[in-house]
Design a protein around this motif. Structure first.
Motif, short mmCIF file in Angstrom:
data_model
loop_
_atom_site.label_atom_id
_atom_site.label_comp_id
_atom_site.label_asym_id
_atom_site.label_seq_id
_atom_site.Cartn_x
_atom_site.Cartn_y
_atom_site.Cartn_z
N ARG A 102 7.30 -4.63 2.81
CA ARG A 102 7.09 -4.26 1.41
C ARG A 102 7.74 -5.26 0.47
O ARG A 102 7.17 -5.62 -0.58
CB ARG A 102 7.62 -2.85 1.16
N ASP A 117 -0.65 -6.33 5.86
CA ASP A 117 0.32 -5.97 6.91
C ASP A 117 -0.46 -5.85 8.21
O ASP A 117 -1.31 -4.98 8.35
CB ASP A 117 0.97 -4.64 6.52
N GLU A 160 -0.95 1.66 2.48
CA GLU A 160 0.40 1.30 2.05
C GLU A 160 0.97 0.23 2.98
O GLU A 160 0.94 0.40 4.21
CB GLU A 160 1.31 2.52 2.06
N GLY A 162 3.39 -1.57 5.23
CA GLY A 162 4.44 -1.01 6.07
C GLY A 162 3.93 0.02 7.05
O GLY A 162 4.59 0.32 8.05
#
Length: 289
Positions: A102, A117, A160, A162
């Protein structure tokens, strides 16, 4: 689609070998902290320029794969910031904590570039870029058709940053921890003169682990990759700390992995296993840790 690598170790080379010639993939350049002729030759033999700076490596490319050791992931991103531009994609395949990804994503996205990611979930040989990976981030959905067209074996696990690395980090405590537990137990058993009895008892209790073949595999992984795995386990420790659990357990696993990776023994000798383990016992004890 022009591609460059920051870090040209095992994963980057494997991805290059299998992705080259697929779809619109065109490999352009690579940079690595290890600036020697052997590393340069690895890049050039695959048709890539080997650059002396990150800026020269990533200028004008579409995708930037960051594939460095875990302890260098943030520094790698920082070294790219002055050269990253809107429209470029920074694919972070490093084995680091969700918090680290992040933090990296915030730096990358501030330049106007996009961030993905990506977590590599299995050894990169022999499948290379077709090794199972997890992806997460705001760009994940849009990238799905492109990744599929190029033969990536991926699964989107969230939007998101992560979310992908969290799965790998939590799982890694078990995988690398089992390696460390097996190795340290066998070394202590040999040093205590009870290797056969301990091995026999464990084989009877846990037959599904495939004794004694699994011992050879565990030693091979820690001896060959212990330094890199130790850096990953330090990030696992941060992940568990971030979650409020026992990060120091992963730190202890990292100690074992690092100790194994430090000694000059890359595989069990093709002799009696007890003799090979004895040799490693001597070398480990000589380290004083």
């Amino acid at each position: 689609m022009k591609i460059a690598f920051i870090g040209f170790g095992e994963a980057a080379r494997a991805f290059t070998d299998t992705l080259k010639g697929k779809g619109e993939a065109e490999f352009v350049a690579a940079y690595d902290l290890r600036q020697d002729e052997a590393m340069a030759a690895e890049a050039r033999s695959r048709g890539l320029r080997f650059e002396q700076s990150v800026k020269a490596t990533i200028e004008g490319v579409d995708w930037v794969f960051a594939a460095v050791t875990a302890d260098q992931s943030l520094e790698a991103a920082k070294s790219a910031l002055s050269a990253l531009k809107p429209g470029q994609l920074y694919i972070d395949i490093n084995s680091v904590s969700p918090g680290r990804k992040r933090e990296t994503a915030a730096l990358v996205e501030a330049t106007g570039a996009s961030y993905l990611d990506m977590a590599v979930m299995a050894p990169v040989h022999p499948r290379g870029h077709a090794t199972p990976v997890l992806i997460a981030g705001k760009t994940a959905d849009a990238l799905e058709p492109i990744l599929a067209a190029h033969g990536f074996a991926f699964e989107t696990v969230g939007h998101e940053v992560g979310a992908a690395t969290a799965i790998k980090m939590v799982r890694s405590l078990f995988v690398k921890g089992l390696e460390a537990l097996t190795v340290e137990t066998m070394l202590a058993a040999r040093a205590s003169g009870c290797l056969d009895r301990v091995m026999g008892s464990l084989a009877e209790t846990f037959p599904g682990l495939g004794w004694p073949k699994n011992i050879e595999y565990m030693f091979e992984r820690t001896l060959r990759h212990g330094i890199r795995r130790a850096a990953e386990m330090r990030e696992v420790a941060k992940t568990y700390d971030e979650l409020g659990f026992v990060g120091r357990l992963a730190d202890a696993v990292a100690d074992v992995q690092e100790n194994q990776g430090t000694i000059d023994a890359k595989e069990l000798r093709k002799t009696e296993m007890s003799d090979a383990i004895s040799e490693i016992v001597e070398k480990r004890l000589a380290l004083g840790k």
